[in-house]
Design a protein around this motif. Structure first.
Motif, PDB file in Angstrom:
ATOM      1  N   ASN B  32       0.878  -1.166   0.000  1.00 41.57           N
ATOM      2  CA  ASN B  32       0.000   0.000   0.000  1.00 41.57           C
ATOM      3  C   ASN B  32       0.919   1.219   0.000  1.00 41.57           C
ATOM      4  O   ASN B  32       1.944   1.234   0.688  1.00 41.57           O
ATOM      5  CB  ASN B  32      -0.887   0.015   1.238  1.00 41.57           C
ATOM      6  N   PHE B  34       1.520   5.577  -0.075  1.00 35.37           N
ATOM      7  CA  PHE B  34       0.978   6.834   0.408  1.00 35.37           C
ATOM      8  C   PHE B  34       1.915   7.989   0.053  1.00 35.37           C
ATOM      9  O   PHE B  34       3.129   7.812  -0.007  1.00 35.37           O
ATOM     10  CB  PHE B  34       0.844   6.809   1.944  1.00 35.37           C
ATOM     11  N   TYR B  36       2.365  11.793   1.798  1.00 32.44           N
ATOM     12  CA  TYR B  36       1.980  12.732   2.833  1.00 32.44           C
ATOM     13  C   TYR B  36       2.649  14.077   2.539  1.00 32.44           C
ATOM     14  O   TYR B  36       3.741  14.140   1.967  1.00 32.44           O
ATOM     15  CB  TYR B  36       2.438  12.258   4.209  1.00 32.44           C
ATOM     16  N   LYS B  49      -3.506   8.012  -1.542  1.00 32.73           N
ATOM     17  CA  LYS B  49      -3.110   6.650  -1.197  1.00 32.73           C
ATOM     18  C   LYS B  49      -3.479   5.707  -2.328  1.00 32.73           C
ATOM     19  O   LYS B  49      -4.401   5.965  -3.091  1.00 32.73           O
ATOM     20  CB  LYS B  49      -3.795   6.199   0.092  1.00 32.73           C
ATOM     21  N   PHE B  51      -4.198   1.526  -2.723  1.00 36.56           N
ATOM     22  CA  PHE B  51      -4.310   0.201  -2.129  1.00 36.56           C
ATOM     23  C   PHE B  51      -4.427  -0.854  -3.219  1.00 36.56           C
ATOM     24  O   PHE B  51      -3.790  -1.900  -3.159  1.00 36.56           O
ATOM     25  CB  PHE B  51      -5.519   0.098  -1.194  1.00 36.56           C
ATOM     26  N   PHE B  90       6.436  13.467   1.617  1.00 42.57           N
ATOM     27  CA  PHE B  90       6.959  12.167   2.024  1.00 42.57           C
ATOM     28  C   PHE B  90       6.188  11.049   1.338  1.00 42.57           C
ATOM     29  O   PHE B  90       4.957  11.019   1.375  1.00 42.57           O
ATOM     30  CB  PHE B  90       6.835  11.973   3.533  1.00 42.57           C
ATOM     31  N   ASN B  94       3.577   0.694   2.909  1.00 47.75           N
ATOM     32  CA  ASN B  94       3.168  -0.320   3.878  1.00 47.75           C
ATOM     33  C   ASN B  94       3.205  -1.655   3.158  1.00 47.75           C
ATOM     34  O   ASN B  94       2.435  -1.879   2.229  1.00 47.75           O
ATOM     35  CB  ASN B  94       1.774  -0.003   4.407  1.00 47.75           C
ATOM     36  N   LEU B 102       4.503   1.747   8.542  1.00 51.32           N
ATOM     37  CA  LEU B 102       4.898   2.483   7.356  1.00 51.32           C
ATOM     38  C   LEU B 102       6.411   2.674   7.342  1.00 51.32           C
ATOM     39  O   LEU B 102       7.015   2.916   8.369  1.00 51.32           O
ATOM     40  CB  LEU B 102       4.248   3.872   7.335  1.00 51.32           C
TER      41      LEU B 102
END
Lengths: 112, 114
Positions: B32, B34, B36, B49, B51, B90, B94, B102
């Motif tokens: 997964n 991400f 940020y 994100k 998934f 960032f 995961n 993370l």
């Protein structure tokens, strides 16, 4: 307003002192995390917790202690602070596996 | 253990320029992904994100990212940046075998000149 709260926001202390950083979340999230943020390293995981009374080490746990007696609180303690622990510390939480983490505002810790 | 690399540590752009920030990870299994963003003096906020499903994901504030599995990449893009996009970005991964943990990249500091 629900959220994740860290305290204090700023802390200056001396080497050898014990210091505790607090983290409180109001979502009843199961998972909580402590990270430190240092220039050039991004965020590195110190400790995490999957539920009350369940904690485990992350990437950089040395010199830190955590506890999780209640779901909503996840304090991080530096038992004998060292200058290398000067950093910005972020707490985060999430409720479900593989869901985004929500971050607190951070604690800027300086150790002299 | 997985690692995440963000190739650009500092990026300076003028307003209206296009943005692409690189992110590569090392884990070979299911992940997964991400992005940020951290505005000056603030906490990290989720931009977007991935998934599963469509590898092109759209996030807030006009950002998007594309997951290219064969390249182990998840690059962030925005067609036209604004001064308010000045922040640190960032990438985080995961891995499927890592529970909720993370792994973050080192971050990219973006400065947008007005």
């Amino acid at each position: 307003d629900a959220g994740i709260t860290q305290s204090p926001r700023y802390k200056i202390t001396e080497t050898g002192r014990q210091v505790t950083l607090m983290c409180h979340q109001t979502w009843s999230h199961s998972y909580m995390f402590w990270y430190r943020q240092d220039l050039g390293h991004g965020l590195r995981l110190i400790y995490y917790s999957a539920a009350a009374d369940i904690t485990d080490k992350g990437e950089v746990p040395d010199g830190y202690v955590v506890s999780r007696s209640k779901t909503e609180n996840f304090p991080l303690t530096l038992e004998s602070a060292t200058r290398s622990q000067t950093s910005v510390y972020f707490c985060a939480s999430t409720g479900y596996s593989n869901q985004p983490q929500h971050f607190g505002d951070g604690t800027r810790l300086s150790i002299l | 253990a997985q690692s995440v690399s963000q190739h650009n540590h500092h990026v300076i752009l003028s307003e209206a320029a296009s943005l692409e920030l690189g992110c590569n990870y090392s884990y070979g299994g299911t992940v997964n992904l991400f992005w940020y963003v951290q505005y000056p003096g603030q906490h990290l906020q989720l931009l977007l994100k991935y998934f599963s499903g469509d590898p092109l994901v759209k996030g807030i504030k006009g950002f998007e990212a594309e997951f290219i599995k064969s390249k182990f990449s998840f690059n962030l893009r925005k067609p036209s940046v604004q001064w308010s996009d000045t922040a640190e970005y960032f990438c985080a991964v995961n891995a499927a075998n890592a529970g909720n943990m993370l792994t973050f990249g080192g971050g990219t500091r973006l400065m947008v000149k007005p």
